[in-house]
Scaffold this motif. Structure first.
Motif, mmCIF file in Angstrom:
data_model
loop_
_atom_site.group_PDB
_atom_site.id
_atom_site.type_symbol
_atom_site.label_atom_id
_atom_site.label_comp_id
_atom_site.label_asym_id
_atom_site.label_seq_id
_atom_site.Cartn_x
_atom_site.Cartn_y
_atom_site.Cartn_z
ATOM 1 N N VAL A 105 0.843 -1.199 0.000
ATOM 2 C CA VAL A 105 0.000 0.000 0.000
ATOM 3 C C VAL A 105 0.877 1.246 0.000
ATOM 4 O O VAL A 105 1.873 1.319 0.711
ATOM 5 N N GLY A 106 0.490 2.223 -0.820
ATOM 6 C CA GLY A 106 1.231 3.482 -0.847
ATOM 7 C C GLY A 106 0.392 4.662 -0.426
ATOM 8 O O GLY A 106 0.920 5.725 -0.133
ATOM 9 N N THR A 107 -0.924 4.458 -0.384
ATOM 10 C CA THR A 107 -1.833 5.535 -0.002
ATOM 11 C C THR A 107 -3.036 4.934 0.702
ATOM 12 O O THR A 107 -3.451 3.806 0.402
ATOM 13 N N VAL A 108 -3.616 5.672 1.601
ATOM 14 C CA VAL A 108 -4.742 5.164 2.387
ATOM 15 C C VAL A 108 -5.942 4.849 1.503
ATOM 16 O O VAL A 108 -6.746 3.971 1.815
ATOM 17 N N ALA A 154 4.316 5.109 2.068
ATOM 18 C CA ALA A 154 3.483 4.519 3.117
ATOM 19 C C ALA A 154 4.022 4.893 4.492
ATOM 20 O O ALA A 154 3.258 5.213 5.412
ATOM 21 N N ALA A 155 5.331 4.852 4.648
ATOM 22 C CA ALA A 155 5.935 5.217 5.934
ATOM 23 C C ALA A 155 5.701 6.695 6.244
ATOM 24 O O ALA A 155 5.416 7.063 7.387
ATOM 25 N N LEU A 156 5.799 7.543 5.221
ATOM 26 C CA LEU A 156 5.643 8.980 5.434
ATOM 27 C C LEU A 156 4.203 9.377 5.706
ATOM 28 O O LEU A 156 3.949 10.437 6.307
ATOM 29 N N THR A 157 3.252 8.561 5.262
ATOM 30 C CA THR A 157 1.837 8.867 5.498
ATOM 31 C C THR A 157 1.210 7.846 6.444
ATOM 32 O O THR A 157 0.007 7.575 6.369
ATOM 33 N N ALA A 158 2.015 7.285 7.324
ATOM 34 C CA ALA A 158 1.545 6.218 8.220
ATOM 35 C C ALA A 158 0.385 6.667 9.100
ATOM 36 O O ALA A 158 -0.481 5.866 9.441
ATOM 37 N N GLY A 168 15.658 2.926 8.821
ATOM 38 C CA GLY A 168 15.297 2.939 10.237
ATOM 39 C C GLY A 168 14.557 4.204 10.643
ATOM 40 O O GLY A 168 13.626 4.163 11.457
ATOM 41 N N THR A 169 14.956 5.328 10.079
ATOM 42 C CA THR A 169 14.271 6.585 10.390
ATOM 43 C C THR A 169 12.831 6.544 9.911
ATOM 44 O O THR A 169 11.908 7.007 10.613
ATOM 45 N N LEU A 170 12.604 5.981 8.724
ATOM 46 C CA LEU A 170 11.240 5.851 8.223
ATOM 47 C C LEU A 170 10.408 4.948 9.123
ATOM 48 O O LEU A 170 9.244 5.239 9.407
ATOM 49 N N VAL A 171 11.008 3.850 9.565
ATOM 50 C CA VAL A 171 10.293 2.936 10.455
ATOM 51 C C VAL A 171 9.941 3.638 11.762
ATOM 52 O O VAL A 171 8.799 3.581 12.231
ATOM 53 N N ARG A 172 10.904 4.314 12.339
ATOM 54 C CA ARG A 172 10.678 5.005 13.613
ATOM 55 C C ARG A 172 9.567 6.057 13.484
ATOM 56 O O ARG A 172 8.661 6.138 14.317
ATOM 57 N N ASP A 173 9.645 6.852 12.420
ATOM 58 C CA ASP A 173 8.643 7.908 12.225
ATOM 59 C C ASP A 173 7.258 7.321 11.950
ATOM 60 O O ASP A 173 6.239 7.870 12.392
ATOM 61 N N ALA A 174 7.222 6.200 11.211
ATOM 62 C CA ALA A 174 5.933 5.562 10.910
ATOM 63 C C ALA A 174 5.303 4.985 12.171
ATOM 64 O O ALA A 174 4.081 5.030 12.338
#
Length: 271
Positions: A99-102, A140-144, A201-207
């Motif tokens: 998934v890339g968008t809700v 997906a991570a940025l819009t988690a 890792g930064t994307l995971v943490r932020d998500a």
């Protein structure tokens, strides 16, 4: 049990286009037409992609091919209903990949909930199947936070997330320039072996932060080879993931390191 809906890079399942083309051409030269091969070649040409790992796969496949995902959801739901009827206690989760968008997730979720309602009505079973998604793309991570509105759990697909963050294909680059990068010190270790904390890792943490801000009880895990890497397991514990999964042969190491991470965390809290 978490069941990931179909996510096949189509080139891994289709016949080789060159080999099939040669076979059809030879048959035509002998005036020995094979209608099945001709139809298959047409289908392969239609589905052929230059970069299939970034093409028609995951949730895109479920949205483009009507009934593909609903067929799987129905099968999972009916299996769970059968286990309930047999006095079992099934705990199934349905995971929607890539998934890339809700909006993608909402469309699949709407169809899935309709199928679940139909199975509940037909069987009388009290089905409670969680619906979640894989976080495998940077978007997906940025819009988690948005995606968590329609997902009851996240599973970070760190293999694909690493490929899309770095912009290279694991199958292609490991044999071409990874050795040179390691020798030059660009990599201390392959980012496919140990999680790239600064980037992936930064994307995971932020998500994780954004997802749980939207849904505090969001269940979080990781699916990928990093789930069996000791250093990565400790990082996943640190950022708040609930579980790791990995290849079967790596499970003993993953369990050991998950236990060590939890023990160290408790020790730090006591101090």
């Amino acid at each position: 049990m978490t069941v990931r809906l179909l996510d096949p890079p189509l080139h891994e399942f289709l016949p080789d286009i060159t080999e099939l083309s040669v076979r059809v051409a030879l048959a035509e030269s002998r005036k020995d037409h094979n209608e099945n091969d001709l139809r298959l070649l047409q289908a392969v040409h239609k589905l052929h992609e230059q970069n299939p790992m970034l093409g028609l796969r995951g949730v895109r496949l479920g949205l483009v091919i009507p009934g593909l995902f609903t067929m799987q959801v129905r099968a999972i739901a009916e299996a769970a209903a059968a286990r309930i009827e047999a006095k079992g206690d099934p705990r199934a989760e349905i995971m929607i990949p890539l998934v890339g968008t809700v909006q993608e997730l909402e469309l699949v979720r709407e169809d899935a909930e309709r199928v679940l309602a139909e199975v509940r009505e037909a069987t009388g079973a009290d089905l409670k199947l969680a619906l979640g998604t894989m976080i495998e793309l940077p978007r997906a991570a940025l819009t988690a936070g948005q995606i968590a509105e329609a997902a009851e759990f996240f599973s970070f697909g760190t293999n694909d997330l690493t490929q899309t963050v770095w912009g290279f294909s694991r199958d292609d680059v490991e044999a071409s320039f990874f050795t040179a990068y390691l020798e030059k010190g660009i990599f201390g270790v392959s980012p496919f072996e140990t999680i790239d904390k600064d980037g992936v890792g930064t994307l995971v943490r932020d998500a994780v932060t954004a997802g749980r801000a939207t849904r505090p009880d969001l269940k979080l895990g990781v699916c990928g080879e990093h789930g069996g890497d000791p250093e990565s397991v400790h990082f996943f514990h640190e950022v708040g993931l609930d579980y790791v999964s990995c290849s079967p042969f790596r499970i003993p190491v993953a369990r050991l390191e998950a236990g060590r991470a939890a023990a160290r965390s408790k020790g730090s809290d006591s101090r």
